[in-house]
Design an enzyme around this catalytic site. Structure first.
Site, PDB file in Angstrom:
ATOM      1  N   SER A 220      -1.790   5.826  -6.497  1.00 12.79           N
ATOM      2  CA  SER A 220      -2.597   4.636  -6.799  1.00 12.79           C
ATOM      3  C   SER A 220      -4.070   4.991  -6.892  1.00 12.79           C
ATOM      4  O   SER A 220      -4.537   5.928  -6.222  1.00 12.79           O
ATOM      5  CB  SER A 220      -2.391   3.637  -5.656  1.00 12.79           C
ATOM      6  OG  SER A 220      -3.317   2.592  -5.747  1.00 12.79           O
TER       7      SER A 220
ATOM      8  N   TYR B 144      -1.941   1.334   3.805  1.00 14.44           N
ATOM      9  CA  TYR B 144      -1.201   1.518   2.554  1.00 14.44           C
ATOM     10  C   TYR B 144      -1.815   2.667   1.750  1.00 14.44           C
ATOM     11  O   TYR B 144      -1.120   3.577   1.291  1.00 14.44           O
ATOM     12  CB  TYR B 144      -1.204   0.217   1.722  1.00 14.44           C
ATOM     13  CG  TYR B 144      -0.792   0.457   0.289  1.00 14.44           C
ATOM     14  CD1 TYR B 144       0.518   0.794  -0.034  1.00 14.44           C
ATOM     15  CD2 TYR B 144      -1.731   0.395  -0.751  1.00 14.44           C
ATOM     16  CE1 TYR B 144       0.886   1.045  -1.354  1.00 14.44           C
ATOM     17  CE2 TYR B 144      -1.370   0.646  -2.070  1.00 14.44           C
ATOM     18  CZ  TYR B 144      -0.065   0.972  -2.366  1.00 14.44           C
ATOM     19  OH  TYR B 144       0.299   1.240  -3.662  1.00 14.44           O
TER      20      TYR B 144
ATOM     21  N   LYS C 269      -0.397   6.707   0.506  1.00 19.48           N
ATOM     22  CA  LYS C 269      -0.407   7.335  -0.826  1.00 19.48           C
ATOM     23  C   LYS C 269      -1.154   8.671  -0.754  1.00 19.48           C
ATOM     24  O   LYS C 269      -0.720   9.683  -1.313  1.00 19.48           O
ATOM     25  CB  LYS C 269      -1.067   6.415  -1.857  1.00 19.48           C
ATOM     26  CG  LYS C 269      -0.275   5.164  -2.140  1.00 19.48           C
ATOM     27  CD  LYS C 269       1.077   5.491  -2.770  1.00 19.48           C
ATOM     28  CE  LYS C 269       1.970   4.295  -2.933  1.00 19.48           C
ATOM     29  NZ  LYS C 269       3.341   4.606  -3.287  1.00 19.48           N
TER      30      LYS C 269
HETATM   31  P1  NAD Z   1       7.688  -3.181  -5.901  1.00 21.20           P
HETATM   32  O1  NAD Z   1       7.602  -3.610  -4.483  1.00 21.20           O
HETATM   33  O2  NAD Z   1       7.973  -4.204  -6.929  1.00 21.20           O
HETATM   34  O3  NAD Z   1       8.773  -1.999  -6.036  1.00 21.20           O
HETATM   35  C1  NAD Z   1       9.041  -1.082  -5.011  1.00 21.20           C
HETATM   36  C2  NAD Z   1      10.548  -1.064  -4.813  1.00 21.20           C
HETATM   37  O4  NAD Z   1      10.873  -0.120  -3.791  1.00 21.20           O
HETATM   38  C3  NAD Z   1      11.103  -2.420  -4.378  1.00 21.20           C
HETATM   39  O5  NAD Z   1      12.155  -2.765  -5.247  1.00 21.20           O
HETATM   40  C4  NAD Z   1      11.605  -2.172  -2.958  1.00 21.20           C
HETATM   41  O6  NAD Z   1      12.712  -2.964  -2.650  1.00 21.20           O
HETATM   42  C5  NAD Z   1      11.903  -0.687  -2.988  1.00 21.20           C
HETATM   43  N1  NAD Z   1      11.863   0.001  -1.686  1.00 21.20           N
HETATM   44  C6  NAD Z   1      10.859  -0.002  -0.770  1.00 21.20           C
HETATM   45  N2  NAD Z   1      11.172   0.783   0.262  1.00 21.20           N
HETATM   46  C7  NAD Z   1      12.420   1.298   0.020  1.00 21.20           C
HETATM   47  C8  NAD Z   1      13.283   2.179   0.713  1.00 21.20           C
HETATM   48  N3  NAD Z   1      12.955   2.681   1.912  1.00 21.20           N
HETATM   49  N4  NAD Z   1      14.476   2.489   0.158  1.00 21.20           N
HETATM   50  C9  NAD Z   1      14.830   1.975  -1.053  1.00 21.20           C
HETATM   51  N5  NAD Z   1      14.048   1.152  -1.763  1.00 21.20           N
HETATM   52  C10 NAD Z   1      12.851   0.806  -1.230  1.00 21.20           C
HETATM   53  O7  NAD Z   1       6.338  -2.417  -6.250  1.00 21.20           O
HETATM   54  P2  NAD Z   1       5.783  -1.917  -7.657  1.00 21.20           P
HETATM   55  O8  NAD Z   1       4.597  -2.743  -7.981  1.00 21.20           O
HETATM   56  O9  NAD Z   1       6.871  -1.779  -8.624  1.00 21.20           O
HETATM   57  O10 NAD Z   1       5.250  -0.487  -7.231  1.00 21.20           O
HETATM   58  C11 NAD Z   1       6.025   0.697  -7.371  1.00 21.20           C
HETATM   59  C12 NAD Z   1       5.275   1.842  -6.722  1.00 21.20           C
HETATM   60  O11 NAD Z   1       3.978   1.954  -7.326  1.00 21.20           O
HETATM   61  C13 NAD Z   1       5.035   1.634  -5.227  1.00 21.20           C
HETATM   62  O12 NAD Z   1       5.154   2.888  -4.594  1.00 21.20           O
HETATM   63  C14 NAD Z   1       3.588   1.150  -5.180  1.00 21.20           C
HETATM   64  O13 NAD Z   1       2.968   1.482  -3.962  1.00 21.20           O
HETATM   65  C15 NAD Z   1       2.966   1.912  -6.345  1.00 21.20           C
HETATM   66  N6  NAD Z   1       1.780   1.247  -6.903  1.00 21.20           N
HETATM   67  C16 NAD Z   1       1.853  -0.079  -7.265  1.00 21.20           C
HETATM   68  C17 NAD Z   1       0.730  -0.709  -7.771  1.00 21.20           C
HETATM   69  C18 NAD Z   1       0.770  -2.178  -8.148  1.00 21.20           C
HETATM   70  O14 NAD Z   1      -0.279  -2.808  -8.232  1.00 21.20           O
HETATM   71  N7  NAD Z   1       1.919  -2.757  -8.431  1.00 21.20           N
HETATM   72  C19 NAD Z   1      -0.477  -0.008  -7.930  1.00 21.20           C
HETATM   73  C20 NAD Z   1      -0.508   1.339  -7.576  1.00 21.20           C
HETATM   74  C21 NAD Z   1       0.633   1.954  -7.062  1.00 21.20           C
HETATM   75  C1  UD1 Z   2      -5.649  -4.389  -4.977  1.00 20.70           C
HETATM   76  C2  UD1 Z   2      -5.412  -3.533  -3.741  1.00 20.70           C
HETATM   77  C3  UD1 Z   2      -5.194  -2.082  -4.150  1.00 20.70           C
HETATM   78  C4  UD1 Z   2      -4.072  -1.959  -5.178  1.00 20.70           C
HETATM   79  C5  UD1 Z   2      -4.423  -2.863  -6.380  1.00 20.70           C
HETATM   80  C6  UD1 Z   2      -3.349  -2.877  -7.441  1.00 20.70           C
HETATM   81  C7  UD1 Z   2      -6.725  -4.612  -1.971  1.00 20.70           C
HETATM   82  C8  UD1 Z   2      -7.898  -4.480  -1.061  1.00 20.70           C
HETATM   83  N1  UD1 Z   2      -6.549  -3.627  -2.851  1.00 20.70           N
HETATM   84  O1  UD1 Z   2      -6.835  -3.975  -5.555  1.00 20.70           O
HETATM   85  O2  UD1 Z   2      -4.862  -1.302  -3.019  1.00 20.70           O
HETATM   86  O3  UD1 Z   2      -3.951  -0.610  -5.613  1.00 20.70           O
HETATM   87  O4  UD1 Z   2      -4.592  -4.218  -5.902  1.00 20.70           O
HETATM   88  O5  UD1 Z   2      -2.192  -3.480  -6.950  1.00 20.70           O
HETATM   89  O6  UD1 Z   2      -5.948  -5.535  -1.878  1.00 20.70           O
HETATM   90  N2  UD1 Z   2      -9.520 -11.516  -7.282  1.00 20.70           N
HETATM   91  C9  UD1 Z   2      -9.909 -12.849  -7.387  1.00 20.70           C
HETATM   92  N3  UD1 Z   2      -9.055 -13.793  -6.903  1.00 20.70           N
HETATM   93  C10 UD1 Z   2      -7.837 -13.500  -6.347  1.00 20.70           C
HETATM   94  C11 UD1 Z   2      -7.435 -12.129  -6.278  1.00 20.70           C
HETATM   95  C12 UD1 Z   2      -8.311 -11.165  -6.750  1.00 20.70           C
HETATM   96  O7  UD1 Z   2     -10.974 -13.156  -7.889  1.00 20.70           O
HETATM   97  O8  UD1 Z   2      -7.129 -14.424  -5.938  1.00 20.70           O
HETATM   98  C13 UD1 Z   2     -10.428 -10.473  -7.819  1.00 20.70           C
HETATM   99  C14 UD1 Z   2     -10.765  -9.346  -6.860  1.00 20.70           C
HETATM  100  O9  UD1 Z   2     -11.958  -9.616  -6.159  1.00 20.70           O
HETATM  101  C15 UD1 Z   2     -10.927  -8.161  -7.835  1.00 20.70           C
HETATM  102  C16 UD1 Z   2      -9.962  -8.476  -8.971  1.00 20.70           C
HETATM  103  O10 UD1 Z   2      -9.718  -9.865  -8.891  1.00 20.70           O
HETATM  104  O11 UD1 Z   2     -12.228  -8.137  -8.367  1.00 20.70           O
HETATM  105  C17 UD1 Z   2      -8.636  -7.720  -8.882  1.00 20.70           C
HETATM  106  O12 UD1 Z   2      -8.044  -7.931  -7.614  1.00 20.70           O
HETATM  107  P1  UD1 Z   2      -6.572  -7.360  -7.252  1.00 20.70           P
HETATM  108  O13 UD1 Z   2      -5.624  -7.798  -8.294  1.00 20.70           O
HETATM  109  O14 UD1 Z   2      -6.272  -7.738  -5.854  1.00 20.70           O
HETATM  110  O15 UD1 Z   2      -6.728  -5.787  -7.394  1.00 20.70           O
HETATM  111  P2  UD1 Z   2      -7.677  -4.738  -6.622  1.00 20.70           P
HETATM  112  O16 UD1 Z   2      -8.763  -5.444  -5.924  1.00 20.70           O
HETATM  113  O17 UD1 Z   2      -8.073  -3.702  -7.607  1.00 20.70           O
END
Ligand code: NAD
Ligand code: UD1
Length: 337
Positions: free
Chosen positions: A124, A148, A152
């Site tokens: 991330s 969290y 990572k």
């Molecule tokens: P998500 O929660 O939708 O998907 C993660 C999946 O992993 C879920 O289906 C959950 O049930 C499964 N899971 C968790 N722990 C498990 C375990 N021990 N065994 C088996 N399954 C398990 O999340 P996502 O948004 O699809 O994210 C996927 C990956 O990307 C995650 O590792 C997350 O940290 C990373 N990531 C997500 C974002 C984001 O904003 N969505 C941003 C950066 C990184």
């Molecule tokens: C968040 C997570 C980050 C994760 C990323 C993508 C935190 C502190 N960080 O970051 O770890 O990798 O999401 O999943 O939670 N905002 C509003 N109103 C809202 C929500 C957000 O104005 O209700 C604004 C925030 O101030 C920011 C932007 O929208 O400027 C994006 O927010 P968000 O979607 O939570 O993403 P990140 O802040 O980048």
């Protein structure tokens, strides 16, 4: 290639399963539904018109993971499984460290035991310190502010060390910026449990009437309109990034980090106004205080991925907002409907 997808029922995993099959890969999917629903798997199968093996396991369970690897003999793993809610990770840090790190160590051991040579890991942009100059490159300074993020950061280090010690294998560490959007069919998308933390799910739930107004958390940042700027990337573009990463992983050794972002920043107010225009809806909002720990601006330099993965984000914000709205209106209660 036969790809084991951990966490494949989740938001990014489900979209990536579609893209893997479209690109001729065979997949085996595992998930424990800690943050997802079995319907996501059914819907992926409907989109691609193909069946594939799905096994419900917790990948912290060594024996269960060992059996999946022995039964299916994958060539490669994409590791999405993990817990991802920042605020929750602050209140129950040990659950986060245990789930995200034990699962990764388990996977690395299983890969070595079964001769699986390539790993694609979901990292991330949260691994970068907030005080870096923009855009963020893979060499920007790293450091986190919550458990969290540290999981990572630590998993990246564990994978890098394990791959180096084992030799003749590779890992691609994909640092996602802010994933948004949904599959164009409107049948799979992000299904946050409870009140969403991230901007676009909150915004679209407000547009559909689930919340009275969207809190705009801070309008006094040093940005053109005062609201926070992020690099939002369509989840289908992220999915194609994984297909490109597999190809790269088969050609290299060692662990390689890549930013997956668009390189362009969008402010909160810009997103609200474009979303309203694209979808013909109103999004009531109210400016509130900043969220504690939030940074003003974050966006990627995606040049390394362009050059070495031969990958680029191609979808526009307008497409992402239209796809989100289709998913939201077709499935107002996510997969519960
Ligand atoms: P998500 O929660 O939708 O998907 C993660 C999946 O992993 C879920 O289906 C959950 O049930 C499964 N899971 C968790 N722990 C498990 C375990 N021990 N065994 C088996 N399954 C398990 O999340 P996502 O948004 O699809 O994210 C996927 C990956 O990307 C995650 O590792 C997350 O940290 C990373 N990531 C997500 C974002 C984001 O904003 N969505 C941003 C950066 C990184
Ligand atoms: C968040 C997570 C980050 C994760 C990323 C993508 C935190 C502190 N960080 O970051 O770890 O990798 O999401 O999943 O939670 N905002 C509003 N109103 C809202 C929500 C957000 O104005 O209700 C604004 C925030 O101030 C920011 C932007 O929208 O400027 C994006 O927010 P968000 O979607 O939570 O993403 P990140 O802040 O980048």
């Amino acid at each position: 290639m036969k790809v084991l997808v951990t966490g494949g029922a989740g938001y990014i995993g489900s979209h990536t399963c579609v893209e893997l099959i479209k690109n001729g890969h065979e997949i085996v999917v595992v998930d424990n539904f800690a943050n997802s629903h079995p319907k996501a798997i059914e819907r992926v199968k409907a989109i691609v018109g193909k069946d594939f093996p799905f096994i419900e396991i917790n990948i912290c369970d060594t024996e269960a993971l060992d059996k999946v690897c022995a039964d299916h003999k994958p060539d490669c793993v994409i590791h999405f499984a993990g817990l991802k809610a920042v605020a929750e990770s602050v209140s129950i840090p040990l659950n986060y460290y245990e789930n995200n790190i034990v699962s990764t160590i388990n996977l690395l051991r299983a890969m070595e035991k079964h001769g699986i040579k390539h790993l694609i890991f979901s990292s991330s942009a949260t691994v970068y310190r907030a005080d870096n100059e923009m855009p963020l490159t893979e060499d920007s300074t790293r450091g986190c502010t919550n458990p969290y993020g540290w999981t990572k950061y630590m998993c990246e280090q564990i994978i890098t060390d394990a791959v180096k010690a084992r030799g003749n294998c590779s890992a691609v560490l994909l640092r996602y910026f802010n994933p948004i959007g949904a599959h164009e069919s409107g049948t799979i998308g992000e299904d946050p449990s409870g009140v969403p933390n991230n901007l676009l799910p909150y915004l679209s739930q407000t547009a559909v009437g689930k919340h009275k107004e969207l809190p705009v958390t801070g309008a006094d940042y040093d940005t053109p309109d005062g609201t926070g700027i992020r690099d939002y990337i369509h989840v289908s573009d992220l999915a194609t990034g994984h297909v490109a990463a597999i190809e790269y992983a088969t050609k290299v050794e060692g662990a390689h980090p890549f930013n997956l972002g668009t390189g362009k920043g969008t402010s909160v107010l810009e997103m609200i106004h474009t979303f309203e225009k694209v979808n013909g809806v109103k999004v009531p909002y109210r400016i509130t205080d900043r969220r504690p720990g939030d940074s003003g601006v974050s966006y990627a330099d995606p040049a390394k991925a362009h050059e070495l993965l031969n990958w680029k984000a191609v979808k526009t914000p307008e497409e992402a907002y239209a796809d989100t709205w289709r998913w939201q209106t077709n499935n107002p209660n996510g997969y519960q409907d």
